[in-house]
Design a protein around this motif. Structure first.
Motif, PDB file in Angstrom:
ATOM      1  N   VAL A   1       0.848  -1.199   0.000  1.00 10.96           N
ATOM      2  CA  VAL A   1       0.000   0.000   0.000  1.00 10.96           C
ATOM      3  C   VAL A   1       0.880   1.244   0.000  1.00 10.96           C
ATOM      4  O   VAL A   1       0.637   2.192  -0.753  1.00 10.96           O
ATOM      5  CB  VAL A   1      -0.965   0.001   1.207  1.00 10.96           C
TER       6      VAL A   1
ATOM      7  N   GLY B   1      -3.108   3.599  -7.835  1.00  9.90           N
ATOM      8  CA  GLY B   1      -4.237   3.562  -6.918  1.00  9.90           C
ATOM      9  C   GLY B   1      -4.880   2.185  -6.858  1.00  9.90           C
ATOM     10  O   GLY B   1      -5.286   1.720  -5.789  1.00  9.90           O
ATOM     11  N   ALA B   2      -4.965   1.526  -8.020  1.00  5.68           N
ATOM     12  CA  ALA B   2      -5.519   0.165  -8.041  1.00  5.68           C
ATOM     13  C   ALA B   2      -4.639  -0.781  -7.236  1.00  5.68           C
ATOM     14  O   ALA B   2      -5.133  -1.635  -6.491  1.00  5.68           O
ATOM     15  CB  ALA B   2      -5.651  -0.321  -9.484  1.00  5.68           C
TER      16      ALA B   2
ATOM     17  N   ALA C   1      -2.666   0.008  -4.692  1.00 10.16           N
ATOM     18  CA  ALA C   1      -2.823   0.316  -3.273  1.00 10.16           C
ATOM     19  C   ALA C   1      -4.128  -0.254  -2.725  1.00 10.16           C
ATOM     20  O   ALA C   1      -4.147  -0.851  -1.644  1.00 10.16           O
ATOM     21  CB  ALA C   1      -2.765   1.829  -3.058  1.00 10.16           C
ATOM     22  N   GLU C   2      -5.203  -0.107  -3.470  1.00  9.00           N
ATOM     23  CA  GLU C   2      -6.504  -0.598  -2.999  1.00  9.00           C
ATOM     24  C   GLU C   2      -6.555  -2.120  -2.967  1.00  9.00           C
ATOM     25  O   GLU C   2      -7.042  -2.719  -2.007  1.00  9.00           O
ATOM     26  CB  GLU C   2      -7.625  -0.045  -3.873  1.00  9.00           C
TER      27      GLU C   2
ATOM     28  N   ARG D   1      -4.523  -3.290  -0.074  1.00  7.72           N
ATOM     29  CA  ARG D   1      -5.212  -3.034   1.192  1.00  7.72           C
ATOM     30  C   ARG D   1      -6.238  -4.118   1.480  1.00  7.72           C
ATOM     31  O   ARG D   1      -6.453  -4.505   2.626  1.00  7.72           O
ATOM     32  CB  ARG D   1      -5.906  -1.667   1.139  1.00  7.72           C
ATOM     33  N   ARG D   2      -6.841  -4.637   0.437  1.00  8.29           N
ATOM     34  CA  ARG D   2      -7.850  -5.694   0.603  1.00  8.29           C
ATOM     35  C   ARG D   2      -7.247  -7.091   0.661  1.00  8.29           C
ATOM     36  O   ARG D   2      -7.974  -8.073   0.713  1.00  8.29           O
ATOM     37  CB  ARG D   2      -8.846  -5.631  -0.549  1.00  8.29           C
TER      38      ARG D   2
ATOM     39  N   GLY E   1      -2.608  -7.009  -7.197  1.00 16.16           N
ATOM     40  CA  GLY E   1      -2.275  -5.592  -7.213  1.00 16.16           C
ATOM     41  C   GLY E   1      -0.925  -5.325  -7.842  1.00 16.16           C
ATOM     42  O   GLY E   1      -0.775  -4.414  -8.656  1.00 16.16           O
TER      43      GLY E   1
END
Length: 119
Positions: free
Chosen positions: A48, A86-87, A89-90, A93-94, A100
């Protein structure tokens, strides 16, 4: 900080009691087990942070390109890079760190090839 009555507090208390009454060999095993439990969390956090860092760098490049009145295609490439960062990082995070990272690598390769072919 964990408060008394909390499961995390009890887990830490049990760990410290086991640590005080164990042999050096058992202590190494306990540390190894604890490292294996926290490895996915630290991987997620680091991915992230990498995604956010790269996104920040791409935003700075975008601002610089807009200020220098670069062509629209260059600005679009920076926007695409921001999207992929951003993709990453998201997804990280999940808990989808492999997906990612793959998205980031494929996106950056695509952006590099697009920049090469536009010239």
């Amino acid at each position: 900080m964990a408060a008394p009555g909390n499961d995390e507090f009890e887990r830490k208390q049990n760990f410290s009691l086991q640590w005080a009454t164990s042999t050096p060999r058992e202590r190494r095993a306990m540390l190894r087990e604890q490292r294996e439990q926290t490895a996915p969390q630290s991987t997620r956090r680091s991915y992230v942070l990498v995604g956010v860092f790269l996104m920040t760098a791409a935003i700075a490049g975008l601002v610089k390109a807009v200020a220098a009145k670069e062509p629209v295609s260059t600005i679009v490439l920076f926007a695409v890079a921001i999207l992929f960062c951003g993709a990453m990082a998201e997804l990280s995070r999940r808990g989808r760190t492999r997906i990612g990272f793959s998205v980031l690598v494929v996106g950056m390769i695509g952006a590099s090839l697009a920049e090469t072919f536009q010239r």
